[in-house]
Structures are given as C-alpha cells and as structure tokens.
Design an enzyme around this catalytic site. Structure first.
Site, PDB file in Angstrom:
ATOM      1  CD  GLU A  59       4.442  17.538   0.243  1.00 12.34           C
ATOM      2  OE1 GLU A  59       5.168  18.464  -0.127  1.00 12.34           O
ATOM      3  OE2 GLU A  59       3.357  17.268  -0.298  1.00 12.34           O
ATOM      4  CG  HIS A  70       2.270   2.768  -1.374  1.00 13.28           C
ATOM      5  ND1 HIS A  70       1.167   3.094  -2.112  1.00 13.28           N
ATOM      6  CD2 HIS A  70       1.953   3.072  -0.082  1.00 13.28           C
ATOM      7  CE1 HIS A  70       0.233   3.582  -1.310  1.00 13.28           C
ATOM      8  NE2 HIS A  70       0.687   3.593  -0.083  1.00 13.28           N
ATOM      9  CG  ASP A  71       9.455  -1.233  -3.221  1.00 14.65           C
ATOM     10  OD1 ASP A  71       9.051  -1.666  -4.316  1.00 14.65           O
ATOM     11  OD2 ASP A  71      10.619  -1.445  -2.810  1.00 14.65           O
ATOM     12  N   GLY A  89       8.092  -7.911  -3.224  1.00 13.51           N
ATOM     13  CA  GLY A  89       8.067  -7.256  -1.907  1.00 13.51           C
ATOM     14  C   GLY A  89       8.910  -5.986  -1.897  1.00 13.51           C
ATOM     15  CG  ASP A  91      10.727  -5.699  -5.542  1.00 13.27           C
ATOM     16  OD1 ASP A  91      10.134  -4.640  -5.236  1.00 13.27           O
ATOM     17  OD2 ASP A  91      10.304  -6.487  -6.406  1.00 13.27           O
ATOM     18  CB  SER A 199       1.472   9.212  14.144  1.00 17.76           C
ATOM     19  OG  SER A 199       2.193  10.173  14.833  1.00 17.76           O
ATOM     20  CG  ASP A 204      -0.528  15.979  -0.887  1.00 15.23           C
ATOM     21  OD1 ASP A 204      -0.902  16.738   0.032  1.00 15.23           O
ATOM     22  OD2 ASP A 204       0.667  15.694  -1.099  1.00 15.23           O
ATOM     23  CB  THR A 218       1.094  16.218  16.562  1.00 13.52           C
ATOM     24  OG1 THR A 218       0.610  14.855  16.726  1.00 13.52           O
ATOM     25  CG2 THR A 218       0.559  17.089  17.660  1.00 13.52           C
ATOM     26  CG  ASP A 223       1.960  12.565  18.492  1.00 16.06           C
ATOM     27  OD1 ASP A 223       1.387  12.039  17.511  1.00 16.06           O
ATOM     28  OD2 ASP A 223       1.764  13.751  18.818  1.00 16.06           O
TER      29      ASP A 223
HETATM   30  C1  HEM Z   1      -4.722  -0.133   5.563  1.00 25.43           C
HETATM   31  C2  HEM Z   1      -3.717   0.204   4.894  1.00 25.43           C
HETATM   32  C3  HEM Z   1      -3.466   1.614   4.416  1.00 25.43           C
HETATM   33  C4  HEM Z   1      -4.257   2.450   3.690  1.00 25.43           C
HETATM   34  C5  HEM Z   1      -5.647   2.164   3.156  1.00 25.43           C
HETATM   35  C6  HEM Z   1      -3.533   3.695   3.535  1.00 25.43           C
HETATM   36  C7  HEM Z   1      -3.981   4.784   2.813  1.00 25.43           C
HETATM   37  C8  HEM Z   1      -3.342   5.994   2.723  1.00 25.43           C
HETATM   38  C9  HEM Z   1      -3.820   7.121   1.977  1.00 25.43           C
HETATM   39  C10 HEM Z   1      -5.087   7.159   1.150  1.00 25.43           C
HETATM   40  C11 HEM Z   1      -2.938   8.130   2.161  1.00 25.43           C
HETATM   41  C12 HEM Z   1      -3.024   9.543   1.576  1.00 25.43           C
HETATM   42  C13 HEM Z   1      -2.227   9.637   0.299  1.00 25.43           C
HETATM   43  C14 HEM Z   1      -2.474  10.954  -0.403  1.00 25.43           C
HETATM   44  O1  HEM Z   1      -3.634  11.240  -0.730  1.00 25.43           O
HETATM   45  O2  HEM Z   1      -1.532  11.738  -0.602  1.00 25.43           O
HETATM   46  C15 HEM Z   1      -1.892   7.641   3.014  1.00 25.43           C
HETATM   47  C16 HEM Z   1      -0.807   8.356   3.421  1.00 25.43           C
HETATM   48  C17 HEM Z   1       0.245   7.827   4.126  1.00 25.43           C
HETATM   49  N1  HEM Z   1       0.438   6.501   4.466  1.00 25.43           N
HETATM   50 FE1  HEM Z   1      -0.955   5.072   4.381  1.00 25.43          FE
HETATM   51  N2  HEM Z   1      -2.326   3.592   4.174  1.00 25.43           N
HETATM   52  C18 HEM Z   1      -2.241   2.343   4.713  1.00 25.43           C
HETATM   53  C19 HEM Z   1      -1.169   1.816   5.388  1.00 25.43           C
HETATM   54  C20 HEM Z   1       0.033   2.448   5.555  1.00 25.43           C
HETATM   55  C21 HEM Z   1       1.202   1.816   6.088  1.00 25.43           C
HETATM   56  C22 HEM Z   1       1.304   0.365   6.532  1.00 25.43           C
HETATM   57  C23 HEM Z   1       2.161   2.744   6.116  1.00 25.43           C
HETATM   58  C24 HEM Z   1       3.542   2.439   6.650  1.00 25.43           C
HETATM   59  C25 HEM Z   1       4.662   2.805   6.223  1.00 25.43           C
HETATM   60  C26 HEM Z   1       1.597   3.991   5.611  1.00 25.43           C
HETATM   61  C27 HEM Z   1       2.215   5.219   5.540  1.00 25.43           C
HETATM   62  C28 HEM Z   1       1.639   6.391   5.091  1.00 25.43           C
HETATM   63  C29 HEM Z   1       2.241   7.702   5.220  1.00 25.43           C
HETATM   64  C30 HEM Z   1       3.535   8.036   5.925  1.00 25.43           C
HETATM   65  C31 HEM Z   1       1.379   8.597   4.586  1.00 25.43           C
HETATM   66  C32 HEM Z   1       1.541  10.119   4.431  1.00 25.43           C
HETATM   67  C33 HEM Z   1       2.067  10.526   3.097  1.00 25.43           C
HETATM   68  C34 HEM Z   1       2.216  12.049   3.001  1.00 25.43           C
HETATM   69  O3  HEM Z   1       1.992  12.759   3.990  1.00 25.43           O
HETATM   70  O4  HEM Z   1       2.571  12.514   1.924  1.00 25.43           O
HETATM   71  N3  HEM Z   1       0.296   3.752   5.272  1.00 25.43           N
HETATM   72  N4  HEM Z   1      -2.143   6.320   3.341  1.00 25.43           N
END
Ligand code: HEM
Ligand SMILES: *[C@@H]1O[C@H](CO)[C@@H](O)[C@H](O)[C@H]1NC(C)=O
Length: 361
Positions: A59, A70-71, A89, A91, A199, A204, A218, A223
């Site tokens: 996690e 997000h940063d 950006g 930062d 992936s 949450d 997975t 993957d």
């Molecule tokens: C179209 C753009 C994106 C949208 C709308 C989006 C939206 C989301 C949402 C809603 C979650 C779930 C958060 C939660 O409820 O806990 C999430 C998780 C996540 N996002 Fe994105 N995301 C986007 C792009 C990205 C990008 C570019 C990355 C690259 C680093 C990223 C990495 C992650 C990761 C790793 C998680 C999992 C967090 C966890 O398991 O705690 N996302 N995203």
C-alpha cells in the site's frame, strides 16, 4: 615504442577509459557516480525498512507512486500564459502546503502518505520535491516488472502552493483529461504510458466500503494485466452500495474500474496505444520510464539537477505471462483499436474468482 609493447598496454588504456569518472564510495561500500548522491543510499535504507515494510510492493508503495503524480501535475502552461502562477510541478508543494493541497477534492486520501513521508525527508535533510520523486522510484522498484526509474536530485525546497483544479478526477471526460494533460505538456500516448502505474494500484476513497480494491488482479506486479482487464466487458458492481462517482462496472468481483480508465481504454485517441501494451511488458516498461522521467522534473531544469539514478534498486523481472483472468474468454474483450488485430491471450485455468483487496499495513 615497439608495436608489440603498444599492443601489450592497449587493454590497460581501454580499461581506464571504461571506468566512469569520479566514482564515490558511500555507506556500506556502495558506489555512485556523484558523491552528492550518497545521502540517497541512507534514505533508501531507511524507507525500504520503515516505510515500505522491508521492500514490499504494498500500500505505501502504491500511495507513494500516486503522490509523484499529484505533486507534479500541479503545473499549467495556460495559467503561465495568462501571467499567473502556473504551479511549480514536481516541487514538493503538496508536502509543504499539505493543508491547502490535500484539501483539493482530487487529492482525497493523499494526506496519509504525505504525513508518512514528511518525517523521513526532514530527518535526512533532503528537499520535499526530491523526496517525493525518490520514494516513488524506490517504491515501484519493489514491484516485479517495473523499469528502473531515473532519479535526479536537487529540487529547491522553496515553493508556493499549486493552483487548484489541476489534478484529474476519475469522473472527468476523456477530452477534459487529455486537455489537462496537454496543458501539463503530456501527449495522450504519454498519459496511457503513465497509467501503467494503475497496474500497482488500489482505491480507498472512490468506494470506501470496498477499501483496498485494486484496479487489476495483480496489484503487487508491475505487469500488463491492467491494460487487459480494463478492456474486458464490465458486468460486476463490486461494492454493496452500488457504483460511486468515478466508478464503472468492472469485470471481476473485488476489482474496481475507474470511469476514466475504462473510457481511455476505449477512446479512439488512446485505444491503440492502450492495446499496444496488452501483451508487451517491455514496451510498457520503456514508455512508462520515459514518461516518468519527464513527469518527475516538471517545472524543473534538468541541467540544474544531479543524476542519482544509480541509487535506485534494479527491480526484479515479472515472470507472469499476460493472460485473461480465469473464466474469461476473448469474447469478453471489448476491442477498441480498429486498425490493429488484438493479440490472442489464453485464460488462467479454473473458475472465475474474485480479486483480493490490497491489505492495509
Ligand atoms: C487520468 C488521470 C488519472 C486519474 C483520473 C487517476 C485517478 C485515480 C484514483 C481515483 C485513484 C484511487 C485513489 C483512492 O481512492 O485511494 C488512483 C490511484 C492511483 N493512481 Fe491514479 N489517476 C490518474 C493518473 C495517474 C498517474 C499518471 C499516476 C502515475 C504515477 C497514477 C498513480 C496512481 C497509483 C499508484 C494509485 C494507487 C494508490 C493506492 O493504491 O493507494 N495515477 N488514481
Ligand atoms: C524543507 O522545508 C521544510 C518546511 O516546509 C523544512 O521542515 C525542512 O527542514 C526543509 N528541508 C531542507 C532540506 O531545507
């Protein structure tokens, strides 16, 4: 000098030429190309042990990877053109001004990882911007199949809060998301590559009752299953409380599909790039690495930073062959790229099963 003795010393010259200049030796005899990178080995040891539970792809890793985005995405060319502050950006502003930025609706839930990371950055006296990108790169290296990401150090520790409304939300339309990404200098293909991060991801806060439900079967492996499973027909409402804002039907019990992921997988602008990753781990890893290199230094000058990439651990390979989850057939694939055939995948053996949540730690 005789030709014979020249030939004799030639291997010596070759060996010298092949040795990188100014190798520095850091703690525990580890080496890096630049002595200023040594501090990052100490940060590495500390976070692997005390943030990532001894090197897991769990996690905190998922949340740390999400935080890099997000940063960084607090960056707008349009605002700059309008003469306003367009955001710094990558930062560290999300950590410096967490009271402001984690209150943005799209940052729902990131306060946990910001609060968990901050003491490590302060303890090791590294900038918040550097720390966030480092933790993401180290974290994803714990996920088999991930590329070894680039890590550049030297971001300033002084910045301003990001303007609001720059982080995409899962209920946004494809057009809105692509426009937002373009304003932050990313092409549609680069967004598709960045989403490889989903992936190793779970949610949450979209549907809190099914806390920890992953986006593919997975979540501990970097993957291609995410790209396959988002293209399966959605016929499951995973939570007992129905579909939430930003959520659409998923193909498997326990798995959650974001509306944005489902739509990007099927949109004419992004569908073929999406499909190109379905059974091509190395293409996915290479394109993800390139897009992450760009994202990690949004708002920064590459030439002003020091390359400390050799501190990042080399990830293990992913041994799993891309497949359809058990119980699915090729008929369940909603093929959306019209100009290329869809690769044939075989299904895992056995009856259809449900996907387990990512355990909280
Ligand atoms: C179209 C753009 C994106 C949208 C709308 C989006 C939206 C989301 C949402 C809603 C979650 C779930 C958060 C939660 O409820 O806990 C999430 C998780 C996540 N996002 Fe994105 N995301 C986007 C792009 C990205 C990008 C570019 C990355 C690259 C680093 C990223 C990495 C992650 C990761 C790793 C998680 C999992 C967090 C966890 O398991 O705690 N996302 N995203
Ligand atoms: C970075 O700024 C924070 C305050 O926002 C401070 O606590 C921290 O010690 C600073 N780190 C460095 C390396 O200057």
């Amino acid at each position: 000098m005789q030709l014979k003795s020249l030939v004799a010393i030639l291997p010596f010259f070759l060996a010298v030429a092949a040795t990188p200049v100014q190798q520095a030796t850091c703690s525990n005899g580890r080496t890096t190309a630049n002595a200023q990178c040594c501090v990052w080995f100490d940060v590495l040891d500390d976070i692997q042990e005390n943030l990532f539970d001894g090197g897991e792809c769990g996690e905190e890793v998922h949340e740390s990877l999400r935080l890099t985005f997000h940063d960084a995405i607090g960056f707008s060319e349009l605002l700059k053109l309008q003469g306003k502050f367009g955001g710094g950006g990558a930062d560290g502003s999300i950590m410096h001004f967490s009271d402001i930025e984690t209150a943005f609706p799209a940052n729902n839930g990131v306060d946990d990882i910001v609060d968990a990371q901050r003491p490590f950055a302060i303890k090791h006296q590294v900038s918040f911007g550097d720390f966030i990108q480092f933790a993401g790169a180290v974290g994803v290296s714990n996920c088999p199949g991930a590329p070894r990401l680039e890590f550049l150090a030297g971001r300033s520790n002084v910045t301003k809060p990001s303007p609001p409304d720059l982080v995409p939300e899962p209920q946004d339309s494809v057009v809105k998301i692509l426009a937002r990404m373009a304003d932050a200098t990313f092409s549609p293909n680069e967004l598709v590559a960045l989403l490889a991060s989903h992936s190793v991801a779970a949610q949450d806060h979209v549907d809190p009752i099914i806390h920890g439900s992953p986006f593919d079967s997975t979540p501990g492996l970097f993957d291609t299953q995410f790209y396959i499973e988002t293209l399966l027909q959605g016929d499951v409402i995973p939570g007992p409380d129905g579909l939430q804002v930003g959520e659409v039907q998923s193909p498997l019990q326990g798995e959650l599909r974001l509306q944005s992921d489902g739509a990007l997988a099927r949109h004419p602008i992004t569908a073929c790039e999406w499909q190109s990753f379905v059974n091509d781990q190395s293409r996915m890893a290479t394109k993800f690495r390139a897009a992450m290199s760009k994202m990690a230094i949004l708002g920064q000058k590459r030439s002003a930073l020091i390359d400390c990439s050799d501190v990042i651990p080399v990830p293990k390979p992913n041994a799993k062959t891309p497949s359809l989850p058990a119980g699915k057939t090729m008929h369940d694939i909603e093929k959306s790229c019209l100009i290329k055939p869809f690769p044939t995948l075989s299904a895992d053996p056995g009856p259809e099963t449900s996907v387990n949540p990512v355990p909280p730690s």
